[in-house]
Enzyme design. Structure first.
Site, PDB file in Angstrom:
ATOM      1  N   HIS A   1      46.658  41.707  40.684  1.00 16.49           N
ATOM      2  CA  HIS A   1      45.316  41.657  40.095  1.00 16.49           C
ATOM      3  C   HIS A   1      44.354  42.613  40.793  1.00 16.49           C
ATOM      4  O   HIS A   1      43.542  43.274  40.145  1.00 16.49           O
ATOM      5  CB  HIS A   1      44.779  40.226  40.176  1.00 16.49           C
TER       6      HIS A   1
ATOM      7  N   HIS B   1      40.286  37.524  31.697  1.00 19.99           N
ATOM      8  CA  HIS B   1      40.309  36.238  32.392  1.00 19.99           C
ATOM      9  C   HIS B   1      41.274  35.338  31.628  1.00 19.99           C
ATOM     10  O   HIS B   1      40.930  34.250  31.163  1.00 19.99           O
ATOM     11  CB  HIS B   1      38.911  35.629  32.474  1.00 19.99           C
TER      12      HIS B   1
END
Length: 759
Positions: free
Chosen positions: A57, A108
Site C-alpha cells: 500500500h 479504500h
C-alpha cells in the site's frame, strides 16, 4: 500506567530475539535487509515502521517497476504544465491567472468491505486531506464504486453502508459530490471497490509540499488525538498473546469525524494564509510512521521526534502503536521557531488539538524517535520511505486470453421493444438517483453541472466565471478483454465527458485496482494498463499528474475485473457557457446529430451482459486522435445546445438520457448511423457524441464536423409526442423513465440511509 517499550539499547544487546515480522507482512529477506540497514535487529517500533512503509500500500514495491514508465514517457511540454506531479500527495496544475487546481483519486476498498460506513467515510476524509496537504481548499468530491451483483445479499449489506458513509462524511464537510460511477459485477462480490476523488483550488504561490527543511524548525502534530483505531496487525506487538491484548483490539478500520475534519480544513487554510508552514503532510495510511519518515526523507537534514508529546486517546499505547495508528483527521507540519506561537494561536482559534512533537536536526538522513525517555527508533528515513524492495514480479499474457477474445457473435433480440426496456432498467444502466440523492451536490453554490451530467462542472472564480470539469471512468469488462485497449477506452470516455461540457482537458489522474501482483496474469494486465495509459497521455499531450495502486483485490484466488479508473480534469473559461446534456430544453424543436462512426462492436458491452452473453470478444476500437477531433469540435463555435457522450448502452441509452428530463419525443432515422438498427442502437463504438442543435443550425454543425474529419449524421428532430420511435418500435419516455428509476429503490430502498435524501 507504565508502558514498556522495546528500545534501541535493548535491541543491540538481544540480537537473537524472535520477532513476529511475518505477521506484520514482511518476508524473510525483507526482515534481513532491515537488520543489515540498522546493523542490529529492529525494535518493535522500527519493525512496525518498516513493515507499514514497506507494505504494498505504501511502497508500491510490486508496481513501481512498471509505474516508472510514466516518467519515461512524459514529455517536457507535458510536465511543464504541472506544479506538482507523481510522487506528491496530489497533482497540481497551473490553469492561469495565478490559479491552480489539484485533484487525486484513491482507493479504500478493503476497509469498505469490512465496515462499509466507516471504510467509505474515511476514504473520503483521507483523499480530502491529500488535497489539503497541497495548500489547497477542497471544493468537491466524486466517487467510483464497484459492487457484486445488485441482487446479491452481501451487496445489500455493503452498498447502503458505503453510500451512507460517503454522503455522511462529504455532506458534513460541506463539499458537493459532483459525480461518479456505480458498477455491478460478479467479480466484485466479496471485494467491492470504493475509489474517492477530491478536487481543490489554490493560488500558485500557496503550493505546499511534504518536506522537513531548516535545522531547528519544529514538527507540529495537529488535529484529532491518536488512538488505537486503524492499527491492524501491529496489535501483535502489543501483547504476548491475542487473548492478553483483547481489550486493545479496536476495529482495524479507522473511525472518522467529519466535523473535526471541517475544523482542520479551515485551520489549515488559515495557517497557509498566515505563512507559518514550511512543509506539511497528512496522516493517512501508516499514520505518524509515514508522516515523519516521508517528511524527514524529503528534507535537507534529519528529524527527532518525541512520542511522549503526542496527544493520545489511550495512555497505554506503545511506541509501535502510536506510530502505526491511522486515527483520522490529523496533519503534521514543519514550522519555523519564530512562527510556532502564531501556529498555536490559529490551531486554538479553530479548537484543533496541537502539539510540538519534534524538530528538524542537522543529522543528515537520520530519524530518531523517543518514547518514555528512551530511543525506540534510530534509522535513516530514506531507507524507510524510499528504499523498500522493488519486485520484478513475473508477468505473462494469460493462456486463457485468446479464448476470451474469441468472437462468439451477438444474439439479437426477437422483441426489440422489450430489449430496450430491459437495458434501461438493468443495474448496469439504471438511474443512480437512489445513490446520488443521498449526496449534497450544490453546497457552496458553485456547482454548475452534477446530476446526470457527463462531467461535474464547478465554478472556481466568481469574478471571471472560470471553472473546471471532472470525470472518471472505467469498464472492467473492456479491460479484461484487452487491458491495453481497455484503459485507453477509460481515458477516452473520461476525456470525452469533459470536452462535451466545453472544457479543455489539462490533466489525468488514476486509481489502478487489480488482483494479486503475485499472479502473473494480473501483473500482465497491470503492465498493459500502465503502458496503455502512459502512451495515451503522450498521444493526447496531457500529463498524468498522479495516481494510486490497489492490489490484492480478489476473493480467494479469483481476482476482480482489472479496473484502472482514469480521471480527467478540464478547464472552462466561463462556466456560464458550459454545454448541458438535456435535449429539447429550449422548448423548441432540436435536431439530434451523432458525431463519430458506429461499427458492430459488442465485445464487453452492456447488451452482452444483460442478454446473458457473458464476456467475450474484443472491446471497441479506440483511436485517441478521434477523441481529440471531438475536443476541437466542442472548442469551436459550433452551435450546440446540448451534448451527451455515447458509451455504455450505446446510442439508444444516450438519446433516452438526453430526452428524459425534457420529456420530448423523437422519430429516429438511423440510416446514416448503421444499416442494422440493432447495431445502430446498442453498439458501444467509441469516439461518439450526440449533440442537439436548433434545426436551422443542423447543416452548419454537420459541416463543421466534416471540416474536422468527424463523421456526422442527423438522426431526427425532437417533438412533443413524448415517444421514441424506431421503425415499428415505439416507447414512451415516461415508461422508460419509470423502468429506469425503479431498479435501485426496489433493491435497496429498505436499507439504512435510503431516506437520507438531499434535494
Amino acid at each position: 500506567m507504565t508502558v514498556h517499550n522495546d528500545t534501541v539499547e535493548a535491541a543491540a544487546t538481544t540480537p537473537e530475539l524472535e520477532q513476529p515480522y511475518a505477521v506484520l507482512g514482511l518476508k524473510d529477506d525483507e526482515y534481513q535487509r532491515i537488520r543489515e540497514i540498522l546493523g542490529r535487529r529492529p525494535t518493535d517500533a522500527e519493525l512496525t515502521v518498516y513493515s507499514v512503509m514497506w507494505s504494498e500500500h505504501c511502497s508500491y514495491k510490486s508496481s513501481k517497476t512498471h509505474l516508472r514508465y510514466f516518467g519515461k514517457t512524459i514529455t517536457e511540454e507535458m510536465s511543464s504544465k504541472l506544479l506538482a506531479g507523481i510522487g506528491e500527495n496530489a497533482g497540481v496544475v497551473d490553469i492561469g491567472d495565478g490559479n491552480a487546481v489539484t485533484f487525486r483519486v484513491e482507493s479504500h476498498n478493503h476497509p469498505s468491505y469490512v465496515e462499509p460506513y466507516q471504510g467509505a467515510a474515511t476514504g473520503v476524509g483521507g483523499i480530502v486531506r491529500d488535497i489539503m496537504a497541497m495548500g489547497a481548499r477542497p471544493i468537491a468530491v466524486m466517487d467510483q464504486l464497484r459492487f457484486g451483483p445488485a441482487d446479491a445479499p452481501d451487496t445489500t449489506r455493503v452498498l447502503p453502508g458505503v453510500v451512507h458513509g460517503i454522503g455522511g462524511y462529504g455532506n458534513s464537510l460541506g463539499l458537493p459530490n459532483i459525480g461518479g460511477e456505480t458498477v455491478f459485477d460478479d467479480s466484485y462480490a466479496g471485494n467491492p471497490l470504493v475509489n474517492a476523488l477530491c478536487v481543490g483550488t489554490l493560488k500558485v504561490e500557496d503550493l505546499k509540499l511534504a518536506f522537513a527543511s531548516g535545522t531547528g524548525n519544529k514538527v507540529m502534530l495537529f488535529g484529532s488525538r491518536t488512538g488505537l483505531d486503524g492499527i491492524g496487525g501491529v496489535s501483535v506487538l502489543a501483547s504476548d498473546t491475542f487473548e492478553d491484548g483483547a481489550e486493545r483490539k479496536l476495529p482495524a478500520v479507522q473511525v472518522g469525524d467529519p466535523f473535526a475534519e471541517k475544523m482542520l480544513i479551515e485551520c489549515c487554510l488559515d495557517l497557509y494564509h498566515a505563512g507559518v508552514v514550511v512543509g506539511i503532510q497528512d496522516l493517512g495510511g501508516a499514520g505518524l510512521a509515514c508522516a515523519t519518515s516521508e517528511l524527514a526523507a524529503a528534507g535537507d537534514g534529519g528529524m527527532r521526534v518525541n512520542l511522549d508529546a503526542v496527544p493520545l486517546r489511550n495512555d497505554t499505547m506503545t511506541a509501535a502503536e502510536i506510530l502505526a495508528s491511522e486515527s483520522q483527521e490529523r496533519m503534521c507540519a514543519v514550522v519555523a521557531p519564530e512562527n510556532v506561537e502564531k501556529f498555536l494561536e490559529i490551531c486554538n482559534r479553530w479548537e484543533v488539538t496541537v502539539a510540538e512533537i519534534g524538530e528538524v536536526t542537522d543529522e543528515t538522513d537520520r530519524l530518531v524517535i523517543t518514547h518514555g525517555g528512551e530511543i525506540v527508533l534510530d534509522a535513516p528515513p530514506s531507507t524507510i520511505a524510499d528504499e523498500a524492495p522493488v519486485y520484478e514480479r513475473p508477468y505473462a499474457r494469460p493462456s486463457w486470453q485468446d479464448e476470451l477474445q474469441a468472437e462468439k457473435g451477438v444474439e439479437k433480440p426477437a422483441d426489440l421493444r422489450r430489449a430496450l426496456l430491459d437495458m434501461v432498467a438493468s443495474p448496469a444502466l439504471c438511474s443512480r438517483d437512489f445513490i446520488t440523492n443521498q449526496y449534497d451536490r450544490y453546497v457552496r453554490g458553485n456547482t454548475v453541472q452534477a446530476k446526470h451530467a457527463d462531467a461535474g462542472v464547478l465554478r472556481i472564480d466568481e469574478t471571471s466565471g472560470r471553472g473546471v470539469a471532472v470525470s472518471a471512468d472505467c469498464s472492467g469488462r473492456y479491460t479484461k478483454l484487452d487491458p491495453h485497449a481497455g484503459v485507453r477506452l477509460a481515458l477516452a470516455e473520461a476525456y470525452r465527458n469533459v470536452v462535451v461540457t466545453g472544457a479543455t482537458p489539462v490533466a489525468i489522474t488514476n486509481c489502478l485496482n487489480f488482483g494479486s501482483p503475485e499472479n502473473p496474469d494480473v501483473m500482465w494486465q497491470f503492465r498493459e494498463a500502465v503502458h496503455g495509459l502512459a502512451d495515451g497521455a503522450v498521444e493526447m499531450g496531457i500529463p498524468v499528474s498522479g495516481g494510486n495502486v490497489s492490489f490484492y483485490n480478489q476473493t480467494g484466488d479469483e481476482p476482480i475485473l482489472p479496473t484502472p479508473v482514469v480521471g480527467v480534469l478540464g478547464v472552462i473559461d466561463d462556466v456560464a457557457a458550459a454545454i448541458g446534456h438535456t435535449g429539447g430544453a429550449t422548448g423548441e424543436p432540436e435536431t439530434l446529430i451523432v458525431l463519430g462512426d458506429t461499427e458492430e462492436e459488442f465485445g464487453g458491452s452492456i447488451w452482452q451482459q444483460v442478454s446473458g452473453g457473458g464476456l467475450s470478444g474484443l472491446p471497441p476500437r479506440v483511436d485517441l486522435a478521434d477523441e481529440m477531433k471531438l475536443a476541437e469540435f466542442f472548442a469551436s463555435d459550433a452551435a450546440v445546445a446540448a451534448a451527451h457522450d455515447v458509451s455504455e448502452g450505446g446510442l439508444f441509452q444516450a438519446v433516452f438520457e438526453m430526452l428524459k428530463d425534457s420529456r420530448k419525443g423523437i422519430t429516429l432515422d438511423l440510416s446514416g448511423v448503421h444499416e442494422d438498427h440493432f447495431t445502430a442502437l446498442l453498439s458501444e463504438s467509441a469516439s461518439r457524441v450526440v449533440v442537439a442543435t436548433a434545426t436551422d443550425h443542423a447543416d452548419a454543425v454537420i459541416a463543421r464536423a466534416a471540416e474536422l474529419g468527424i463523421p456526422a449524421a442527423a438522426i431526427g428532430t425532437t417533438d412533443d409526442s413524448g415517444e421514441i420511435r424506431v421503425g415499428e418500435t415505439v416507447l414512451t419516455v415516461a415508461e422508460l423513465v419509470d423502468a429506469w428509476s425503479a431498479t435501485l429503490p426496489d433493491l435497496f430502498g429498505h436499507a439504512v440511509g435510503a431516506n437520507s435524501v438531499v434535494e
